[in-house]
Design a protein around this motif. Structure first.
Motif, PDB file in Angstrom:
ATOM      1  N   ASP A  23      14.752  -5.615  -9.987  1.00 30.07           N
ATOM      2  CA  ASP A  23      14.414  -4.551 -10.727  1.00 30.07           C
ATOM      3  C   ASP A  23      15.457  -3.486 -11.169  1.00 30.07           C
ATOM      4  O   ASP A  23      15.169  -2.309 -10.893  1.00 30.07           O
ATOM      5  CB  ASP A  23      12.988  -3.964 -10.543  1.00 30.07           C
ATOM      6  N   ARG A  40      17.797  -1.065 -12.519  1.00 29.41           N
ATOM      7  CA  ARG A  40      17.721  -0.225 -13.856  1.00 29.41           C
ATOM      8  C   ARG A  40      18.893   0.579 -13.840  1.00 29.41           C
ATOM      9  O   ARG A  40      19.198   1.434 -12.975  1.00 29.41           O
ATOM     10  CB  ARG A  40      16.451   0.296 -14.140  1.00 29.41           C
ATOM     11  N   TYR A  41      19.563   0.611 -15.084  1.00 31.36           N
ATOM     12  CA  TYR A  41      20.852   1.469 -15.306  1.00 31.36           C
ATOM     13  C   TYR A  41      20.352   2.948 -15.815  1.00 31.36           C
ATOM     14  O   TYR A  41      19.481   2.973 -16.773  1.00 31.36           O
ATOM     15  CB  TYR A  41      21.692   0.847 -16.532  1.00 31.36           C
ATOM     16  N   VAL A  42      20.758   4.163 -15.113  1.00 25.97           N
ATOM     17  CA  VAL A  42      20.415   5.227 -15.678  1.00 25.97           C
ATOM     18  C   VAL A  42      21.229   6.113 -16.344  1.00 25.97           C
ATOM     19  O   VAL A  42      20.856   6.776 -17.285  1.00 25.97           O
ATOM     20  CB  VAL A  42      19.937   6.155 -14.146  1.00 25.97           C
ATOM     21  N   HIS A  87      13.886  10.499 -10.272  1.00 33.61           N
ATOM     22  CA  HIS A  87      13.315   9.275  -9.898  1.00 33.61           C
ATOM     23  C   HIS A  87      12.312   9.518  -8.436  1.00 33.61           C
ATOM     24  O   HIS A  87      11.731   8.662  -8.070  1.00 33.61           O
ATOM     25  CB  HIS A  87      14.060   7.907  -9.825  1.00 33.61           C
ATOM     26  N   GLU A 125      25.575  -4.858 -12.148  1.00 33.24           N
ATOM     27  CA  GLU A 125      24.651  -5.402 -11.494  1.00 33.24           C
ATOM     28  C   GLU A 125      24.671  -6.209 -10.296  1.00 33.24           C
ATOM     29  O   GLU A 125      24.139  -6.126  -9.391  1.00 33.24           O
ATOM     30  CB  GLU A 125      23.455  -5.967 -12.612  1.00 33.24           C
ATOM     31  N   PHE A 181      22.146   3.625 -10.885  1.00 35.26           N
ATOM     32  CA  PHE A 181      21.165   2.660 -10.940  1.00 35.26           C
ATOM     33  C   PHE A 181      19.825   3.115 -10.104  1.00 35.26           C
ATOM     34  O   PHE A 181      19.912   3.733  -9.035  1.00 35.26           O
ATOM     35  CB  PHE A 181      21.640   1.535 -10.548  1.00 35.26           C
ATOM     36  N   THR A 182      18.738   2.678 -10.514  1.00 37.55           N
ATOM     37  CA  THR A 182      17.605   2.463  -9.628  1.00 37.55           C
ATOM     38  C   THR A 182      17.263   0.909  -9.204  1.00 37.55           C
ATOM     39  O   THR A 182      17.672   0.134 -10.080  1.00 37.55           O
ATOM     40  CB  THR A 182      16.140   3.214 -10.110  1.00 37.55           C
TER      41      THR A 182
END
Length: 297
Positions: free
Chosen positions: A221, A223-225, A285, A204, A240-241
């Motif tokens: 924010d 987020r791991y995908v 996404h 991160e 990530f997003t």
């Protein structure tokens, strides 16, 4: 092909299970015929399958005489038969009945299974080539049974294959997505901010730093995908997003050629290759933007 999970992306081992069983060089039975994963520079050596069934791996005692830049090594079994990888020297000829096919992620002529197998060969042979000499004393390391590791008989140091973690991130601002372009990519193609993890850095933290360094923007924010093994030559890409958290877009031209915000109303001309986690992040996404980009073709 639509994948239900990121783990099923090309280059991840799940793509070739249950046909493939990973093993180590000491488990080989040299006299047994098997399948061959032979590379020559960036190409995979293959043969035409019967009745127009596409391409398949050569089978036999050894379909090519060489010379070899990296000698054959056993990597497991493919459909119950031994599977060996080797790298030909660039000047080596291809035998009649075989073809040299690009094994890169941009080439659509290989299916996901052959692309993934070629990726395994690329990583294994890269490691074998880089572990011939002990970096500590200059000795000649020998295989450690049951592993792909090597131990130097002169100084007793041990070495094991290395994968280099990296992140890639899709950043959203409302209905827009930040995409970037690197020099040398196909005309019109955009991808995402990506970079290698540094010492004492979490995934991160790497996302935050890489975005700031390459674009001048802040994100939140995160987020791991999912992840993708990336054998060019030995990366592991963590996808990530993230959300846009502020800043003015300033492109680091030492890393990037361009960066811009895109949307379904303003999609990129060319999407990342379907075999990449970059495309998977977009499919999951930013589906409206992907659909708009495909509709322009």
């Amino acid at each position: 092909m639509a994948y239900p999970e990121t783990v099923n992306l090309a280059f991840n081992r799940a793509v070739i299970e249950p046909d493939f069983a990973f093993s180590t060089p000491d488990r080989d039975v040299p006299a047994a015929p098997g399948y061959w994963l032979v590379l020559r520079e960036n190409d995979l050596i293959a043969r035409a399958a019967p009745a127009g069934g596409g391409l398949e791996l050569p089978y036999g005692q050894g379909p090519l005489a060489g010379p070899y830049a990296v000698p054959p090594v056993f990597v497991g079994t493919w459909r119950g038969r031994p599977l060996r990888a080797a790298r030909l020297s660039p000047e080596a000829a291809v035998a009649p009945g075989l073809v040299a096919v690009p094994a890169g992620y941009r080439y659509a002529g290989l299916d996901e299974k052959l692309l993934t197998l070629a990726g395994i060969a690329r990583q294994v042979l890269h490691w074998r080539d880089r572990s011939r000499i002990c970096p500590a004393c200059g000795g000649a390391p020998r295989e450690i049974p049951g592993t792909f590791g090597a131990r130097c008989p002169a100084c007793a140091r041990e070495y094991y294959p290395r994968l280099h973690p990296a992140v890639i991130v899709l950043i959203r601002r409302g209905e827009e997505y930040l995409l970037v372009r690197k020099p040398g990519w196909p005309a019109g193609q955009y991808g995402m901010v990506a970079g290698f993890v540094e010492f004492a850095e979490s995934l991160e933290e790497c996302v935050v730093r890489e975005v700031a360094e390459e674009t001048g923007l802040a994100v939140d924010d995160i987020r791991y995908v999912g992840s993708q093994n990336w054998p060019f030559p030995s990366q592991l890409m963590a996808g990530f997003t993230a959300g846009f958290a502020g800043g003015e877009l300033r492109v680091d031209t030492t890393e990037l050629e361009a960066a811009a915000w895109f949307s379904a109303k303003n999609p990129p001309l060319v999407l990342p290759p379907a075999s990449s986690i970059a495309r998977r992040l977009m499919d999951l996404h930013a589906p409206d933007m992907v659909a708009a980009a495909l509709a322009r073709k």
